[in-house]
Design a protein around this motif. Structure first.
Motif, PDB file in Angstrom:
ATOM      1  N   VAL A  13       4.667  -6.882   1.755  1.00  0.00           N
ATOM      2  CA  VAL A  13       6.019  -6.362   1.583  1.00  0.00           C
ATOM      3  C   VAL A  13       5.969  -5.059   0.782  1.00  0.00           C
ATOM      4  O   VAL A  13       5.187  -4.908  -0.167  1.00  0.00           O
ATOM      5  N   THR A  14       6.796  -4.091   1.176  1.00  0.00           N
ATOM      6  CA  THR A  14       6.694  -2.738   0.625  1.00  0.00           C
ATOM      7  C   THR A  14       7.484  -2.598  -0.676  1.00  0.00           C
ATOM      8  O   THR A  14       8.500  -1.896  -0.747  1.00  0.00           O
ATOM      9  N   VAL A  15       6.998  -3.235  -1.726  1.00  0.00           N
ATOM     10  CA  VAL A  15       7.675  -3.159  -3.022  1.00  0.00           C
ATOM     11  C   VAL A  15       6.769  -2.554  -4.098  1.00  0.00           C
ATOM     12  O   VAL A  15       7.169  -2.473  -5.271  1.00  0.00           O
ATOM     13  N   HIS A  16       5.578  -2.107  -3.724  1.00  0.00           N
ATOM     14  CA  HIS A  16       4.622  -1.597  -4.708  1.00  0.00           C
ATOM     15  C   HIS A  16       4.518  -0.076  -4.610  1.00  0.00           C
ATOM     16  O   HIS A  16       4.142   0.477  -3.577  1.00  0.00           O
ATOM     17  N   ALA A  17       4.844   0.592  -5.716  1.00  0.00           N
ATOM     18  CA  ALA A  17       4.869   2.051  -5.718  1.00  0.00           C
ATOM     19  C   ALA A  17       3.502   2.657  -5.429  1.00  0.00           C
ATOM     20  O   ALA A  17       3.416   3.762  -4.884  1.00  0.00           O
ATOM     21  N   ASP A  18       2.423   1.944  -5.749  1.00  0.00           N
ATOM     22  CA  ASP A  18       1.098   2.520  -5.549  1.00  0.00           C
ATOM     23  C   ASP A  18       0.716   2.653  -4.080  1.00  0.00           C
ATOM     24  O   ASP A  18      -0.298   3.285  -3.753  1.00  0.00           O
TER      25      ASP A  18
END
Length: 254
Positions: free
Chosen positions: A148-153
Motif C-alpha cells: 500500500v502506497t503510504v510510505h514516503a520513501d
C-alpha cells in the motif's frame, strides 16, 4: 460521519468551478463502474494555488461526492478549507508527491478497475493487441509493487519508474494517470481502461495478433495529427459524460 461545509461562499470562482468539475468526474467514474467502494482517488490542483489540491473525502462513495464535500489540502497534508472529512493516507502520499514534483501535472487519477488491475498483474502488462493499446503502450510506465502506497520513501522510486511518461501501471495494483487538465486525464484513463478490457477478452480467446512497432509509431503520429486543440483534449468526451450523469442526478454541483 462528517458533514459538508458551505465552501462556495468562501472560495474563489475559479476554485468553485474546479470543485464542480472534479465532483462531476467522480460521478462519471461511478456511472462507468470505475469506483471501488470508498477507495481510490482523483485529485485536481486548485487554480492559482500551486501547493493546494482537491481530493475526495474518505468515507464517501464516488456517487456521493459533491463540490462542497471535496477536501482542499496542501502538499503537506494540511486541510485548508475547514473540512471535517478525513483524507485517505494512501491517496495523499501518492498524489502529493506527483503534484509537488511535477508542476505541469494538474490532475491525477488512481483506480482499481478489474481490467487495469488484471493487466497490471500479468507478465508483460499491456500488450499492443488492439487499437487503444497501440496508442497507450509507448506512453505507459511500470512500477513494481511495494505494498500500500503510504510510505514516503517510495517517492523517489515512483519518480524513477515514471520517467518522462505520465501514465504508469502500478504492478499488481492499478494505474496512475496524470494530465495537464482533468479532462485530458479522464480521456487517457478511458483509453487505458478500454485497452485493458479488450486485452482481457482477446487473451481469453487465443493467441492475439500483435501490432508491430512501425505501425504503432504511425498510429500514434496519425492520432496526434487528427487531434483537436491540445488545450481542449478530452473536453468534448468529458462534457458528454456530464450530460449523461445529469440525467440521473445533479447533486454533484452543490
Amino acid at each position: 460521519m462528517a458533514t459538508a461545509i458551505n465552501v462556495q461562499s468562501s472560495c474563489s470562482e475559479e476554485e468553485w468551478q474546479a470543485r464542480q468539475r472534479l465532483a462531476a468526474c467522480y460521478r462519471i467514474f461511478a456511472y462507468l463502474g470505475w469506483d471501488e467502494m470508498i477507495f481510490n482517488h482523483i485529485t485536481l490542483k486548485v487554480p492559482g494555488e500551486d501547493e493546494a489540491f482537491l481530493i475526495n473525502p474518505y468515507g464517501l462513495h464516488f456517487s456521493e461526492v459533491t463540490a462542497s464535500t471535496l477536501v482542499k489540502i496542501d502538499i503537506e497534508g494540511n486541510t485548508l478549507d475547514g473540512s471535517t472529512f478525513p483524507v485517505n493516507k494512501a491517496g495523499f502520499t501518492q498524489h502529493s508527491l506527483f503534484h509537488r514534483e511535477l508542476p505541469e501535472v494538474h490532475a491525477i487519477i488512481h483506480t482499481h478497475t478489474t481490467a487495469t488491475m488484471a493487466v497490471g498483474s500479468v507478465e508483460g502488462g499491456l500488450q499492443p493487441v488492439n487499437f487503444y493499446a497501440a496508442a497507450v503502450v509507448p506512453r505507459l510506465a511500470y512500477h513494481k509493487f511495494e505494498g500500500v502506497t503510504v510510505h514516503a520513501d517510495e517517492g523517489p522510486r515512483f519518480l524513477a519508474s515514471l520517467g518522462n511518461k505520465r501514465m504508469m501501471m502500478l504492478e499488481n495494483h492499478g494505474p496512475v494517470v496524470m494530465g495537464r487538465t482533468l479532462e485530458q486525464a479522464f480521456l487517457d484513463h478511458w483509453v487505458l481502461q478500454r485497452a485493458c478490457e479488450i486485452q482481457m477478452q482477446t487473451m481469453a480467446m487465443g493467441k492475439p495478433i500483435m501490432i508491430g512497432e512501425e505501425v504503432i509509431r504511425k498510429h500514434v503520429e496519425s492520432l496526434s495529427e487528427t487531434a483537436i486543440d491540445p488545450a481542449m483534449m478530452g473536453v468534448p468526451e468529458f462534457d458528454a459524460m456530464v450530460r449523461l450523469v445529469d440525467q440521473q442526478d445533479k447533486s454533484w454541483r452543490e
